[in-house]
Design an enzyme around this catalytic site. Sequence first.
Site, PDB file in Angstrom:
ATOM      1  N   ARG A   1       0.694  -1.195   0.131  1.00 44.06           N
ATOM      2  CA  ARG A   1       0.041   0.074  -0.133  1.00 44.06           C
ATOM      3  C   ARG A   1       0.593   1.165   0.021  1.00 44.06           C
ATOM      4  O   ARG A   1       0.232   2.368   0.386  1.00 44.06           O
ATOM      5  CB  ARG A   1      -1.170   0.044   1.122  1.00 44.06           C
ATOM      6  CG  ARG A   1      -1.869  -1.115   1.250  1.00 44.06           C
ATOM      7  CD  ARG A   1      -3.331  -0.533   0.764  1.00 44.06           C
ATOM      8  NE  ARG A   1      -4.374  -1.457   1.376  1.00 44.06           N
ATOM      9  CZ  ARG A   1      -5.488  -1.322   1.115  1.00 44.06           C
ATOM     10  NH1 ARG A   1      -6.117  -0.362   0.417  1.00 44.06           N
ATOM     11  NH2 ARG A   1      -6.694  -2.053   1.512  1.00 44.06           N
TER      12      ARG A   1
ATOM     13  N   ARG B   1      -2.959   6.202  -0.337  1.00 39.68           N
ATOM     14  CA  ARG B   1      -3.273   6.228   1.171  1.00 39.68           C
ATOM     15  C   ARG B   1      -2.460   7.328   1.872  1.00 39.68           C
ATOM     16  O   ARG B   1      -2.827   8.537   2.021  1.00 39.68           O
ATOM     17  CB  ARG B   1      -2.768   5.065   2.004  1.00 39.68           C
ATOM     18  CG  ARG B   1      -3.892   3.627   1.513  1.00 39.68           C
ATOM     19  CD  ARG B   1      -3.511   2.728   2.575  1.00 39.68           C
ATOM     20  NE  ARG B   1      -4.907   2.161   2.785  1.00 39.68           N
ATOM     21  CZ  ARG B   1      -4.891   0.948   3.593  1.00 39.68           C
ATOM     22  NH1 ARG B   1      -4.090   0.811   4.399  1.00 39.68           N
ATOM     23  NH2 ARG B   1      -6.237   0.503   3.629  1.00 39.68           N
TER      24      ARG B   1
ATOM     25  N   ARG C   1      -6.296  12.289  -5.772  1.00 40.22           N
ATOM     26  CA  ARG C   1      -7.456  11.503  -5.883  1.00 40.22           C
ATOM     27  C   ARG C   1      -8.768  12.635  -5.553  1.00 40.22           C
ATOM     28  O   ARG C   1      -9.755  12.141  -5.454  1.00 40.22           O
ATOM     29  CB  ARG C   1      -7.188  10.741  -4.749  1.00 40.22           C
ATOM     30  CG  ARG C   1      -6.983   9.218  -5.007  1.00 40.22           C
ATOM     31  CD  ARG C   1      -8.016   8.353  -5.668  1.00 40.22           C
ATOM     32  NE  ARG C   1      -9.212   8.433  -5.129  1.00 40.22           N
ATOM     33  CZ  ARG C   1      -9.479   7.546  -4.070  1.00 40.22           C
ATOM     34  NH1 ARG C   1      -8.677   6.696  -3.351  1.00 40.22           N
ATOM     35  NH2 ARG C   1     -10.891   7.461  -3.440  1.00 40.22           N
TER      36      ARG C   1
ATOM     37  N   ASP D   1      -6.889  -2.287  -7.348  1.00 46.32           N
ATOM     38  CA  ASP D   1      -7.858  -2.666  -6.208  1.00 46.32           C
ATOM     39  C   ASP D   1      -8.031  -4.273  -6.520  1.00 46.32           C
ATOM     40  O   ASP D   1      -8.217  -4.695  -7.625  1.00 46.32           O
ATOM     41  CB  ASP D   1      -8.895  -1.749  -6.229  1.00 46.32           C
ATOM     42  CG  ASP D   1      -9.716  -2.213  -4.824  1.00 46.32           C
ATOM     43  OD1 ASP D   1      -9.365  -1.355  -3.943  1.00 46.32           O
ATOM     44  OD2 ASP D   1     -10.566  -3.175  -4.989  1.00 46.32           O
TER      45      ASP D   1
ATOM     46  N   TYR E   1     -15.538 -12.242  -0.908  1.00 49.16           N
ATOM     47  CA  TYR E   1     -16.294 -11.051  -1.119  1.00 49.16           C
ATOM     48  C   TYR E   1     -17.432 -11.373  -2.071  1.00 49.16           C
ATOM     49  O   TYR E   1     -18.699 -10.795  -1.608  1.00 49.16           O
ATOM     50  CB  TYR E   1     -15.446 -10.084  -2.203  1.00 49.16           C
ATOM     51  CG  TYR E   1     -14.690  -9.285  -1.389  1.00 49.16           C
ATOM     52  CD1 TYR E   1     -15.140  -8.245  -0.245  1.00 49.16           C
ATOM     53  CD2 TYR E   1     -13.184  -8.916  -1.563  1.00 49.16           C
ATOM     54  CE1 TYR E   1     -14.461  -7.207   0.409  1.00 49.16           C
ATOM     55  CE2 TYR E   1     -12.441  -8.121  -0.887  1.00 49.16           C
ATOM     56  CZ  TYR E   1     -13.142  -7.414   0.212  1.00 49.16           C
ATOM     57  OH  TYR E   1     -12.094  -6.537   0.719  1.00 49.16           O
TER      58      TYR E   1
END
Lengths: 374, 374
Positions: free
Chosen positions: B38, B42, B51, B87, B167
């Site tokens: 990551r 972030r 973003r 992602d 998921y």
Amino acid sequence: MNELTGSHPLVDGRTTTSSLVRAIQGVRGAHTPVWFMRQAGRSLPEYRALRTGRDMIECCLDPATAAEITCQPVRRHGVDAAVFFSDIIVPLKLAGVPVELVAGRGPVFAEPARTAADIATLRRECTVERLRENLAPITEAVRLATDELGSTPLIGFAGAPFTLAAYLVEGGPSKDHMRARTLMHADPAAWAELTAWAAELSGVFLEAQVQAGASAVQLFDSWAGSLSVDDYRTHVAPASRHTLERVNALHYRDAEAEGYTAQPMQVPTIHFAVGSGHLLEALGETAGHAIGVDWRTPLNEANTRLGGRFPLQGNIDPALLQAPQTQLDAHVDDVLAQGEAAPAHIVNLGHGVPPETDPDRLTGIVERVHSARL
Amino acid sequence: MNELTGSHPLVDGRTTTSSLVRAIQGVRGAHTPVWFMRQAGRSLPEYRALRTGRDMIECCLDPATAAEITCQPVRRHGVDAAVFFSDIIVPLKLAGVPVELVAGRGPVFAEPARTAADIATLRRECTVERLRENLAPITEAVRLATDELGSTPLIGFAGAPFTLAAYLVEGGPSKDHMRARTLMHADPAAWAELTAWAAELSGVFLEAQVQAGASAVQLFDSWAGSLSVDDYRTHVAPASRHTLERVNALHYRDAEAEGYTAQPMQVPTIHFAVGSGHLLEALGETAGHAIGVDWRTPLNEANTRLGGRFPLQGNIDPALLQAPQTQLDAHVDDVLAQGEAAPAHIVNLGHGVPPETDPDRLTGIVERVHSARL
């Protein structure tokens, strides 16, 4: 006063020959005892009926309600033990910590304890004495429940110091408990103060349940699985050990009269931590008599890693409760077979009963375990 | 066509002598390579600026933006590898699965796949061919990123089949992934279909990144930690192995020209699963060249359990990123020392960079690792 220990008189001997108490003491009997974490509440319709329109904590603090919920699964499933209906936050609340249970989220703390100053305030304001002053609803509920339970043992319930401390530092549920784990490194002295305080609250909470009639206790560490074994040993195990040692200092009143031990008989303790496969050896150093194992680690492997020294509790995978009956049956049989490796075995789930569980599946497990040939 | 493998031409040799690629191959060099899961996104202000007002998935599918975010941490921290900004749900979305990323919650699937019929529909409608047709934004982003990166390797990114499948069954994030774990027992055939499909999507997604210029890949299993080792081996490992073997079938174009191996050189793979301390041996059976270890298991212990056969990646505890500098430094030194047990070591965090991390702490770790005496 108890002549053996100098402390208050404790549980009478009505449960000392029960399969649960004997199993925690490492003695196998005619059948393997079985109970379920979270059996009190959640999946039972009679519980839901009682909870309708009522707050969870309100029910925990109403003695008749808490006793009733505690006894429901014993009546329905025929499990070998009741577990006291409570919540991890109850001793905090009784000590004066501002905390609410928010539906769908969990406990939320108005004032997270993130600094040494916060922790000092918490220790000053929310004392063990304050907890003791407010324990009447708990001890009354235990008395009512054990009156009904008779020779079926009641297991006292408390959250482990790390779980309590992590909630307090985070201010609520969190993933990986990062703030709490940071604090233990950033300010180990403040962290030690916090966990020592939480350990004392948990210890007093368990002690009160035992003194009111609980025959055993389980310390629940929901979140220890987020820790490395080094962090667990250094920053958490001492507090959990303190809590368990408080209970270890209690003895059955008439242990000698029962005759199957020459020593005063300690009140048996179970130590359970979720996701603790990597911590098993360290859990074996924290003064619990039996170790609860979650669904991830086979009991025979856990037994090997613990040197064969502990009765084990567990570890039916809750995910199997929704699987077809043949798969569930085979899994229960596997768990029983793997448990034979340990000195003694208490069958349980590897985690709490999921709310959507069909209660009949649980009853079926009890029947299967009780009819298993040993 | 690649003469060695009969497949398409692959990565050129510009990164084959990099510290990262060599470490995954088990070769120690002048310094220990370091990157951070990551790292792209972030915590970086330059990422947040990019973003602003834009959806995460929109950014993943805009080649210039994805390439820029991928390169940002290399410029800032001097890490030894970039990791492709994407992602876990991107290949699902490109294959036509209706899924949205909901801020503060995670991916939410309009149509969870809970039955054999659901899974059959999914496989029929959301095919690998459909994924392939939509991969242009991914391959273009990889090309742009690797053009800038030059001799710094790019690590391709994909979620492992279990995480994708969980998921899909749950319809979104879940605790313990109970529905998914139930399905693997309740209908193992349907579960195998689902994970085989997810494995193929992940494999094709990684393959495309490698063919466009990625020098290595990492398979991320966020949720495998919820599984017992038996369930992992029976119901999950075959799918993860399939994904990794797709990548293992790819080789560097000019491996022989590089001269440090006589065999065509496979594209190196890293396999990482969160909370997998109890699964390490099983992870060692799934065709990854290096194993990522989360913060809970010391690298020297992981190495012992893996029989000393794997380069290891990890495992700075993200909780230490907020601790005082002296504690963080000591921890990084510990991780380096523990990593010496393994055949080779890639320094990383034991989990993703927390969003609130001060980027300078990461830069400091890179400097400390690079200046460490081996």
